[in-house]
Design a protein around this motif. Structure first.
Motif, PDB file in Angstrom:
ATOM      1  N   THR A  13      30.683  -7.484   7.318  1.00 16.88           N
ATOM      2  CA  THR A  13      30.272  -7.882   8.758  1.00 16.88           C
ATOM      3  C   THR A  13      29.716  -6.830   9.450  1.00 16.88           C
ATOM      4  O   THR A  13      30.158  -5.570   9.213  1.00 16.88           O
ATOM      5  CB  THR A  13      31.628  -8.311   9.554  1.00 16.88           C
ATOM      6  N   LEU A  14      28.817  -7.040  10.199  1.00 13.03           N
ATOM      7  CA  LEU A  14      27.914  -5.846  10.845  1.00 13.03           C
ATOM      8  C   LEU A  14      28.912  -5.142  11.574  1.00 13.03           C
ATOM      9  O   LEU A  14      29.791  -5.810  12.487  1.00 13.03           O
ATOM     10  CB  LEU A  14      26.878  -6.538  11.609  1.00 13.03           C
ATOM     11  N   TYR A  58      29.617  -0.458   8.644  1.00 16.35           N
ATOM     12  CA  TYR A  58      28.677  -1.150   7.779  1.00 16.35           C
ATOM     13  C   TYR A  58      27.463  -1.199   8.895  1.00 16.35           C
ATOM     14  O   TYR A  58      27.774  -2.115   9.832  1.00 16.35           O
ATOM     15  CB  TYR A  58      28.956  -2.370   7.081  1.00 16.35           C
ATOM     16  N   ALA A  93      23.951  -8.692   7.451  1.00 16.22           N
ATOM     17  CA  ALA A  93      24.963  -8.454   6.905  1.00 16.22           C
ATOM     18  C   ALA A  93      24.956  -8.291   5.110  1.00 16.22           C
ATOM     19  O   ALA A  93      25.650  -7.739   4.346  1.00 16.22           O
ATOM     20  CB  ALA A  93      26.599  -9.088   7.124  1.00 16.22           C
ATOM     21  N   ASN A 114      27.014 -12.344  10.173  1.00 20.27           N
ATOM     22  CA  ASN A 114      26.352 -11.746   9.032  1.00 20.27           C
ATOM     23  C   ASN A 114      24.821 -11.636   9.567  1.00 20.27           C
ATOM     24  O   ASN A 114      24.225 -11.096   8.536  1.00 20.27           O
ATOM     25  CB  ASN A 114      26.530 -12.472   7.852  1.00 20.27           C
ATOM     26  N   CYS A 115      24.711 -11.678  10.920  1.00 19.98           N
ATOM     27  CA  CYS A 115      23.368 -11.794  11.106  1.00 19.98           C
ATOM     28  C   CYS A 115      23.240 -11.434  12.710  1.00 19.98           C
ATOM     29  O   CYS A 115      23.690 -12.206  13.574  1.00 19.98           O
ATOM     30  CB  CYS A 115      22.391 -12.965  10.742  1.00 19.98           C
ATOM     31  N   SER A 116      22.063 -10.496  12.866  1.00 17.55           N
ATOM     32  CA  SER A 116      21.954 -10.253  14.566  1.00 17.55           C
ATOM     33  C   SER A 116      20.490  -9.978  14.542  1.00 17.55           C
ATOM     34  O   SER A 116      19.877  -9.271  14.021  1.00 17.55           O
ATOM     35  CB  SER A 116      22.741  -9.014  14.615  1.00 17.55           C
ATOM     36  N   LEU A 145      18.471  -7.972  11.547  1.00 15.23           N
ATOM     37  CA  LEU A 145      19.500  -7.230  10.807  1.00 15.23           C
ATOM     38  C   LEU A 145      20.466  -8.102  10.625  1.00 15.23           C
ATOM     39  O   LEU A 145      21.090  -8.861  11.260  1.00 15.23           O
ATOM     40  CB  LEU A 145      20.051  -5.995  11.936  1.00 15.23           C
ATOM     41  N   GLY A 147      24.398  -2.705   8.070  1.00 20.69           N
ATOM     42  CA  GLY A 147      23.569  -3.837   7.818  1.00 20.69           C
ATOM     43  C   GLY A 147      22.223  -3.260   6.920  1.00 20.69           C
ATOM     44  O   GLY A 147      21.833  -2.358   6.958  1.00 20.69           O
TER      45      GLY A 147
END
Length: 318
Positions: free
Chosen positions: A126-127, A63, A74, A21-23, A72, A65
């Motif tokens: 999810t990204l 998606y 989700a 959920n995070c990048s 970035l 995000g």
């Protein structure tokens, strides 16, 4: 999705990240982050309620995000809208300049509070995930052993291609659910039987899910249950409009009377009108005699409701 006006703490609790959920992806030098103006309307009136925005890669349902704290994530964008304009932006759309497909889901603010349980199952984000493979699902009632489902919120939906950085994200929203009101009364206009303790309505088959990206209904196999309220003068029992996913043709309306002695009496009838998105169906049931055995009866801007009426003779309750 966040339904029913969530606590701010939940809406803002986005600091923790997982690999899904995070990048830590940042825009390049040419793509500064932009938070565009937003105006939400329906075809006929400004939208008031909760609006969630899901940015997708241009031309796809993938998606992308949304940025928060320079990362970035989700977590989708999240607004409170009043009369078509932003009232509070708890987590605004924040993206590099460019073209995106923006998916919108909103929950309208209704004047009447629901006297029954209302819920919707959420999609998993999810990204890079394909939102067209996700659904919003009905949820079963909380009674242990029940196989029936709760009504849903007044959900609106849209998908629009938007150039972030050059235009606002004004969007017309379309209602994705149907509305059902049932009015139970006596044929002769007299009061309903004093022996009645409570009244429940079951309607089905209805869709068990909506495609998260397109809002197209799926899996027409579920039954929704909700109660009717007895009027103070006992001349009728009815409900504030219940929101449902669309139904199959000629759905079966079942009315269950629970008597004060604990016994149940049932009447069933097939409706002429299907429950379709943005259609409000008002069904008036002329109640027959209560017998001792079970028998079958014979009988944003948000678009304005397409209203239909249907009057049926319940026949005998048994």
């Amino acid at each position: 999705m966040k339904y029913g006006f969530l606590l701010l703490g939940i809406a803002l609790a986005v600091s923790a990240c997982t690999k899904d959920n995070c990048s830590p992806i940042y825009p390049d030098e040419k793509g500064k982050l932009v938070s565009p103006a937003l105006y939400a309307t329906t075809a006929s009136s400004p939208f008031t309620g909760v609006l969630e925005v899901y940015p997708c890669t241009a031309g796809t349902s993938t998606y992308f995000g949304n940025y928060y704290n320079d990362q970035l994530m989700a977590f989708n964008a999240f607004y409170y809208i009043r009369d078509g304009s932003i009232y509070q932006a708890h987590r605004p759309v924040l993206l590099p300049t460019g073209t995106y497909n923006l998916l919108y889901w909103g929950t309208t603010q209704t004047q009447a509070s629901y006297p029954f349980q209302v819920a919707v199952g959420e999609a998993a984000l999810t990204l890079g995930g394909d939102l067209a493979k996700q659904t919003l699902q009905l949820r079963k009632t909380s009674k242990i052993g029940d196989t029936v489902y709760m009504p849903v919120y007044d959900l609106v939906h849209s998908v629009r291609s938007v150039k972030i950085g050059t235009e606002s994200i004004a969007v017309p929203l379309q209602r994705a659910v149907a509305g059902l009101t049932v009015v139970l009364r006596k044929k002769d206009g007299s009061r309903l039987d004093a022996s009645i303790d409570s009244v429940e309505v079951l309607i089905g088959p209805v869709a068990g899910a909506l495609n998260f990206y397109t809002a197209v209904p799926e899996n027409f196999s579920k039954t929704i249950q909700f109660p009717l309220r007895m009027a103070a003068d006992s001349l009728q029992a009815t409900n504030p409009m219940a929101m449902l996913f669309p139904s199959a043709p000629a759905p079966i309306l079942t009315i269950v009377l629970t008597l004060k002695n604990g016994q149940e009496r049932v009447s069933r009838v097939a409706l002429e009108n299907a429950l379709t998105a943005n259609t409000k169906l008002i069904v008036t049931v002329d109640m027959g005699e209560i017998l001792s055995e079970e028998t079958e009866g014979n009988g944003f801007e948000v678009s304005n409701w397409n209203e239909k009426h249907e009057t049926i003779d319940s026949g005998i309750f048994g």
